[in-house]
Design a protein around this motif. Sequence first.
Motif, short mmCIF file in Angstrom:
data_model
loop_
_atom_site.label_atom_id
_atom_site.label_comp_id
_atom_site.label_asym_id
_atom_site.label_seq_id
_atom_site.Cartn_x
_atom_site.Cartn_y
_atom_site.Cartn_z
N ALA A 27 39.26 29.98 19.65
CA ALA A 27 40.69 29.87 19.37
C ALA A 27 41.45 30.83 20.29
N LEU A 28 41.48 30.48 21.61
CA LEU A 28 42.10 31.35 22.63
C LEU A 28 43.61 31.29 22.53
N PRO A 29 44.27 32.39 22.80
CA PRO A 29 45.74 32.37 22.76
C PRO A 29 46.30 31.50 23.88
N ALA A 30 47.48 30.95 23.69
CA ALA A 30 48.13 30.12 24.71
C ALA A 30 48.42 30.96 25.95
N ALA A 31 48.08 30.35 27.12
CA ALA A 31 48.28 31.08 28.38
C ALA A 31 49.78 31.16 28.71
N GLN A 32 50.22 32.28 29.27
CA GLN A 32 51.62 32.50 29.58
C GLN A 32 51.76 33.10 30.99
N ALA A 33 52.94 32.88 31.61
CA ALA A 33 53.26 33.61 32.84
C ALA A 33 53.54 35.05 32.46
N ASP A 34 52.96 35.95 33.17
CA ASP A 34 53.01 37.37 32.80
C ASP A 34 53.65 38.17 33.92
N PRO A 35 54.85 38.73 33.69
CA PRO A 35 55.47 39.53 34.74
C PRO A 35 54.63 40.72 35.17
N GLY A 36 53.76 41.18 34.31
CA GLY A 36 52.91 42.31 34.66
C GLY A 36 51.61 41.90 35.32
N CYS A 37 51.40 40.62 35.51
CA CYS A 37 50.16 40.12 36.08
C CYS A 37 50.10 40.45 37.57
N PRO A 52 21.99 30.66 23.67
CA PRO A 52 20.78 29.87 23.95
C PRO A 52 21.14 28.42 24.27
N LEU A 53 22.35 28.00 23.91
CA LEU A 53 22.78 26.64 24.17
C LEU A 53 23.85 26.66 25.25
N PRO A 54 24.05 25.53 25.93
CA PRO A 54 25.18 25.49 26.89
C PRO A 54 26.45 25.86 26.18
N SER A 55 27.18 26.83 26.74
CA SER A 55 28.34 27.38 26.05
C SER A 55 29.63 26.75 26.55
N PRO A 56 30.50 26.38 25.62
CA PRO A 56 31.83 25.91 26.04
C PRO A 56 32.72 27.05 26.51
N LEU A 57 32.24 28.26 26.35
CA LEU A 57 33.06 29.42 26.72
C LEU A 57 32.92 29.71 28.21
N GLY A 58 34.04 29.90 28.89
CA GLY A 58 34.04 30.33 30.29
C GLY A 58 34.76 31.65 30.42
N PRO A 59 35.36 31.87 31.59
CA PRO A 59 36.13 33.11 31.75
C PRO A 59 37.33 33.12 30.82
N GLY A 60 37.99 34.24 30.80
CA GLY A 60 39.17 34.37 29.95
C GLY A 60 40.38 33.66 30.54
N ASP A 61 41.51 33.80 29.88
CA ASP A 61 42.75 33.13 30.32
C ASP A 61 43.23 33.67 31.66
N ARG A 62 43.79 32.75 32.47
CA ARG A 62 44.48 33.19 33.69
C ARG A 62 45.88 33.67 33.32
N CYS A 63 46.48 34.43 34.24
CA CYS A 63 47.91 34.73 34.14
C CYS A 63 48.56 34.38 35.48
N ASP A 64 49.86 34.25 35.50
CA ASP A 64 50.58 33.88 36.72
C ASP A 64 51.25 35.11 37.32
N ASP A 65 50.79 35.47 38.53
CA ASP A 65 51.41 36.60 39.23
C ASP A 65 52.77 36.13 39.74
N SER A 66 53.81 36.53 39.05
CA SER A 66 55.15 36.02 39.35
C SER A 66 55.88 36.79 40.45
N GLU A 67 55.30 37.88 40.96
CA GLU A 67 55.95 38.69 41.99
C GLU A 67 55.23 38.48 43.33
N ALA A 68 55.85 37.70 44.22
CA ALA A 68 55.27 37.51 45.55
C ALA A 68 55.57 38.74 46.41
N PRO A 69 54.75 39.02 47.41
CA PRO A 69 55.05 40.15 48.30
C PRO A 69 56.31 39.87 49.11
#
Length: 405
Positions: A27-37, A52-69
Motif C-alpha cells: 500500500a505505497l503512498p501516491a507519488a507526488q512532484a517534490d520541490p525538495g527532490c 522466496p517467491l517472485p516479489s511484486p515489490l520493486g524500488p521505492g517511489d520516484r519523485c520529480d526534480d522540479s528545479e532544472a539547472p
Amino acid sequence: MTVPSSVRRGATLSAAVLVGTLLPVLALPAAQADPGCTSEAAPPGELPVPLPLPSPLGPGDRCDDSEAPVTSSVTAAPAANAAGFIAQDSVTFTFTGAHTDADADPIAFECQFFNTPEPPADDEWTPCASPQTYTDLEDTRRQLGGVETPYTFRVRAYDAADRGIDATSPTNLLLGTGGAETDLPDTDQTPEQTSFKVDTQRPVASIFNTPFDRETPERPMITTDSPTLRINGNEPALVFDCDIDGREVPCRDDNVTFADLGPGTQTLSVSVTDRAGNTSAEPATTSFTVPEDLVAPGRRWKTRASRQAFGGDYLEASAYKTKITVAGVDVREVRLLANTGPKSGKLKYKTPGGAWRKVKLGGKTTKRGQVVIVRNEQSAPFTGKIAFRVMSRGKPVQLDAIMLR
C-alpha cells in the motif's frame, strides 16, 4: 494420499497470513512532484531480505526534480565591438551552469550556432562543452533589403542524470506504481544567447577627381588653393581618416573641399576603418603642388578682386618697368597663373645671374587664370629671387599666382 481438511485449511491460512503481511508494504503512498527532490532515480527496495517467491515489490517511489539547472551568462572571445562586429573568422564561447538547490547531479550543455534569418527548431540542439570554439566563419553580408543576418550562439544547461529518466514511469512494473505524478523539464528553459557579425576584410579607400597635369603628370600643379576631391570607400558606414603631409584634415565619403592650402607640393592620404575595426592596408594618396598667391609689393601693382582668381584676387600693373620678385631655393620649374590674350601687356623675367627673358602672355582670345610655363623641370636650378618686369606701356599685365618647384 488424502490430505486432511484441517491441514489444507492451515495451508490456506498461512498463505493468507503471508498476503496479509505483504499488503501494508504494497500500500505505497501516491507519488507526488517534490520541490525538495534532487534525483529522479527510484530509491532501492524496502524489504531487508529477498522473498522466496517472485516479489511484486520493486524500488521505492520516484519523485520529480522540479528545479532544472540554470545557465550562466556567455562570454565570447573576441568580444563584439560597440557595432556588434568581430574582425576574425573564429570565436570561442565560455559558459557555466549551476543548480539552484542541493542537487549534486552532473550538469551538461547543449548549443545552437546559426547564421540564418530563422533559428533552428527546438529539437535541433547539439551537445557541447565550455569552451566551445567555432572556426572558418564567413563574413556576414548584406542580403536583399539591406539586412545583415548575424551569427547567434545559444547554450542551455541540463541535469545530465535526471533528463534521461521519465519520473512518471512506474518503479513497480507488476503493480504499475511508484512513478511521480509529473515530469517537469530537466533542461534550462531560458537559454543564454549572444549575437555578433563577422567582417574580416580590410576596407579600401579611393580618391577621385585627382589633379591632372599634361606637362608633369606625376607631379601635377593645381590652379586653386582649395581643391575639391571625391573621397570614397568600398564598404558602408566607414570612418575616414585624412591628412595632408601629416596634418589631420576633416573628410568623409563625399566631395570634400580642402580649403586654404598653403603653397608647395603636398600629399593627401586617406585611410578608412570599417565597423569591425579593420583599417585599410594602404592609404589612398595623391600629390599635387599648390601655387603661391602673389601679393602686391607696392602701389604700382593694383589688387583686383575676382571670384575666379586664385585666392580671390589678382595683381595688375601697366606702368613700364613695374617689377615684382619672388624668392626660391633650388628652383627649376616656374609657372605663373595669369590672364592672357591680345590685350595683355608684355612681361619679362630674370633669374639670379641670368638675362632678361620673355614671358608669353599673348594670344588670340582673352583667357583668365591660364597656366603660363616660364621655366620647365629640365631647366638649371637657381636659389634666390626671380624678378618679373612689365615691358609695355598702357597694356595691363595681370598676374594671379606663381609656382616655384
